[in-house]
Design an enzyme around this catalytic site. Structure first.
Site, PDB file in Angstrom:
ATOM      1  N   LYS B  93       0.842  -1.203   0.000  1.00  0.00           N
ATOM      2  CA  LYS B  93       0.000   0.000   0.000  1.00  0.00           C
ATOM      3  C   LYS B  93       0.875   1.250   0.000  1.00  0.00           C
ATOM      4  CE  LYS B  93      -3.976   1.986   2.496  1.00  0.00           C
ATOM      5  NZ  LYS B  93      -4.873   1.830   3.660  1.00  0.00           N
ATOM      6  N   SER B 168      -9.793   1.750   2.680  1.00  0.00           N
ATOM      7  CA  SER B 168      -8.924   2.519   1.819  1.00  0.00           C
ATOM      8  C   SER B 168      -7.880   1.676   1.078  1.00  0.00           C
ATOM      9  CB  SER B 168      -8.202   3.593   2.634  1.00  0.00           C
ATOM     10  OG  SER B 168      -7.320   3.013   3.588  1.00  0.00           O
ATOM     11  N   SER B 192      -9.961  -0.505   6.883  1.00  0.00           N
ATOM     12  CA  SER B 192      -9.400  -0.305   5.544  1.00  0.00           C
ATOM     13  C   SER B 192      -8.741  -1.523   4.918  1.00  0.00           C
ATOM     14  CB  SER B 192      -8.401   0.853   5.554  1.00  0.00           C
ATOM     15  OG  SER B 192      -9.070   2.078   5.649  1.00  0.00           O
TER      16      SER B 192
END
Lengths: 102, 500
Positions: B93, B168, B192
């Site tokens: 990420k 997210s 997330s």
């Protein structure tokens, strides 16, 4: 209660430069968010302390978080200073350039 | 509906790489059945075909990946790298720092930021012989649950391209679901990792707060941020957890003791395990498809030998407000570091003093949602409002934490939805604030620092994945992963790699 002056003050605290139009939108958004947060006013928190640290809950170490020690204060190899300096948007003679302050 | 094919390159023995989990893939690599470079050829071929449609990555690092692959292959051939995930392509990420590889947090503020150091988890990935394929797309600084706040455009769900993958960590979930990576790292501050896992049909695991070092994770809400794993199955998730978990002196909140669950996956029947289905949350906040998946999971648990009960959780009406208030307060403090001077974006406008330089740089570089949260955070921390808002939210957080403690006196596992409905259509709602309540199922684990996992378990509308969430007591990853491994084979969304 959220008023437009408060929104202006908060924008300064937040270090955000907002146009008049953006301030208007921020006032609408902030009013809604504060009203969302106001749900908490219904909660009975009498006698409850604020949980705001990784310390275990009193008497409940089984479901608290470990109190953690800090590492020893010894020097380690940091990232090379030159690499860190190279990240700055503007540098001169190994100094960050900022607008005149005095 | 437009779906992504994951079929592709075959191993020498004819296995289709797309069918393999990360553990199986690494075993084949270590057995010289396939080379690391051949594996990268496979994943990048999928990227060539799909990345334009999916937008999983902000930075796809082909060149760096092939260089890593050569080195890792040499190490494997020499017998120096023998780890269980050696050679496996991993998406990281884009809020986790990677040395010499751009790390943007999906923000204009860090569009050109190249970290001079690796996050602890990245160091551990590299040491384990994993190959970083690139930096996956996300909501800006992790603030959002659809990836629509990314400055680099939203990610599209591989299952149905008009839909969001959730957020997210949506890029990480979509990369694993599409085959653009075999496994991925995400971060989970309020769901997330779990939310996108549910929407993309993959497994999403958030460990207890402090199990995984946050050193090098760009801070959003420090008391809740936790790095987690998106994987094809529970065994892969546990394997990655074993690579990244453990004490780290560079994160003062990192738990000092090692987790036995990182040593191997506990399997076997779940006889005697007490599962509490959180009825009030499930019945009042979830769509019919999601409810169905949760109640089917309860039935599946009964078949495994677990004892299933229905229970209610208190204080749920306050959870999202407490979460957002605390998260916004922490984000306003954490993001104060971006000042247009030391690193990150600097305005080219006509500023007259230092404050204007900072205020203009921030106003130009941050997106609307980040600005909203920073302002809300500054408000609740400001003089005159701190006590009535921030401090009160902290006290409500304590109530919620105690409620979890109460439930875990009776149950080993809590069973509940991950999200109220399947993946939303991109652009379907522009009312961000109303969307905050969608996080009601996931934020509790963050407020209380607990481990939780999203297990793919059903479908909505016949094709949209639906995950169910399991949550366990603090530092009880062993029972959590065992329960997830026991449940997964019963899923209508098949978890082929799982044992039993």
């Amino acid at each position: 209660m959220m008023d437009k002056k408060t929104v202006g003050d908060i924008a300064v605290l937040a270090a955000l430069s907002l146009t008049d139009e953006e301030k208007e939108q921020a006032w609408e958004d902030m009013s809604r968010m504060v009203s969302f947060f106001d749900r908490l006013k219904q909660a009975d928190v009498e006698g409850i302390s604020g949980y705001n640290s990784p310390e275990p809950a009193a008497g409940r170490e089984d479901c608290g978080q470990d109190a953690e020690s800090f590492r020893k204060d010894v020097s380690v190899d940091p990232a090379a200073a030159e690499e860190i300096r190279s990240l700055a948007p503007q540098m001169k003679d190994d100094m960050f350039i900022v607008p005149r302050t005095v | 509906m437009n779906t992504v094919p994951t079929q592709g390159k075959k191993t020498h023995k004819g296995s289709d790489l797309g069918d393999l989990g990360a553990l199986e893939l690494s075993a084949l690599i270590r057995e010289k059945e396939i080379s690391v470079t051949e594996v990268l050829d496979h994943v990048f071929a999928i990227s060539d075909k799909m990345e334009e449609k999916l937008n999983c990555y902000i930075t796809l690092d082909r060149e760096g990946a092939y260089i890593q692959a050569e080195k890792v292959q040499e190490q494997i051939n020499a017998g120096n790298v023998t780890g269980i995930l050696a050679g496996v392509p991993v998406a990281v990420k884009d809020n986790i720092c990677t040395k010499n590889l751009r790390t943007t947090c999906a923000s204009g503020m860090l569009e050109g930021f190249v970290p001079p150091y690796d996050a602890t988890v990245v160091e551990r990935l590299r040491r384990a012989g994993c190959i970083i394929t690139g930096k996956s797309n996300m909501d800006e600084f992790g603030m959002g649950n659809t990836t629509e706040t990314s400055a680099f455009g939203p990610v599209h769900n591989p299952v149905d391209l008009i839909r969001s993958p959730g957020g997210s960590s949506g890029g990480s979930a979509a990369a694993v679901a599409s085959g653009e990576a075999f496994i991925a790292l995400g971060s989970d501050t309020g769901g997330s990792v779990r939310c996108p896992a549910s929407h993309c049909g993959v497994t999403g695991f958030k460990p207890s707060y402090g199990r995984v070092s946050r050193y090098g994770l760009v801070a959003y809400a420090s008391s809740m941020d936790q790095i987690g794993v998106l994987a094809k199955n529970i065994r892969d998730a546990q394997a990655m957890y074993s690579v990244i978990a453990g004490p780290d002196g560079r994160d003062a909140c990192c738990i000092k003791d090692s987790d036995p669950a990182a040593g191997g996956l506990y399997t076997g029947n779940l006889k005697g395990v007490r599962v509490g289905l959180v009825r009030n949350l499930t019945d009042t906040h979830a769509s019919d498809d999601v409810k169905k998946a949760v109640y089917e999971a309860a039935d599946a648990f009964r078949q495994t030998g677990a004892d299933v009960f229905e229970t209610d959780m208190g204080y749920t009406e306050y959870a999202t407000a407490a979460y957002y208030l605390i998260a916004d307060a922490e984000c306003s403090s954490n993001l104060a570091r971006f000042d247009g001077v030391k690193y990150g974006y600097r305005s080219r406008g006509a500023y007259k003093d230092h404050f204007e330089l900072t205020a203009m740089s921030r106003a130009e570089a941050f997106g609307p949602e980040v600005k909203r949260r920073i302002m809300a955070g500054c408000f609740v921390l400001s003089e005159g409002f701190y006590k009535d808002y921030y401090l009160r939210a902290c006290r409500v957080r304590e109530l919620i934490k105690r409620e979890y403690c109460r439930l875990f006196e009776t149950y080993d596992i809590l069973l509940l939805p991950v999200a109220s409905s399947p993946a939303p259509v991109l652009g379907g709602s522009d009312d961000v604030i109303r969307g905050y309540d969608a996080d009601i199922f996931t934020i509790g684990a963050n407020l209380a620092g607990l481990p939780a996992v999203s297990v793919p378990f059903g479908y909505a509308d016949g094709h949209l994945p639906v995950g169910v969430q399991l949550c366990a007591g603090y530092k009880k990853e062993d029972i959590l992963l065992k329960a997830a491994a026991g449940l997964a084979p019963y899923a209508r969304y098949s978890d082929k790699q799982d044992p039993d």
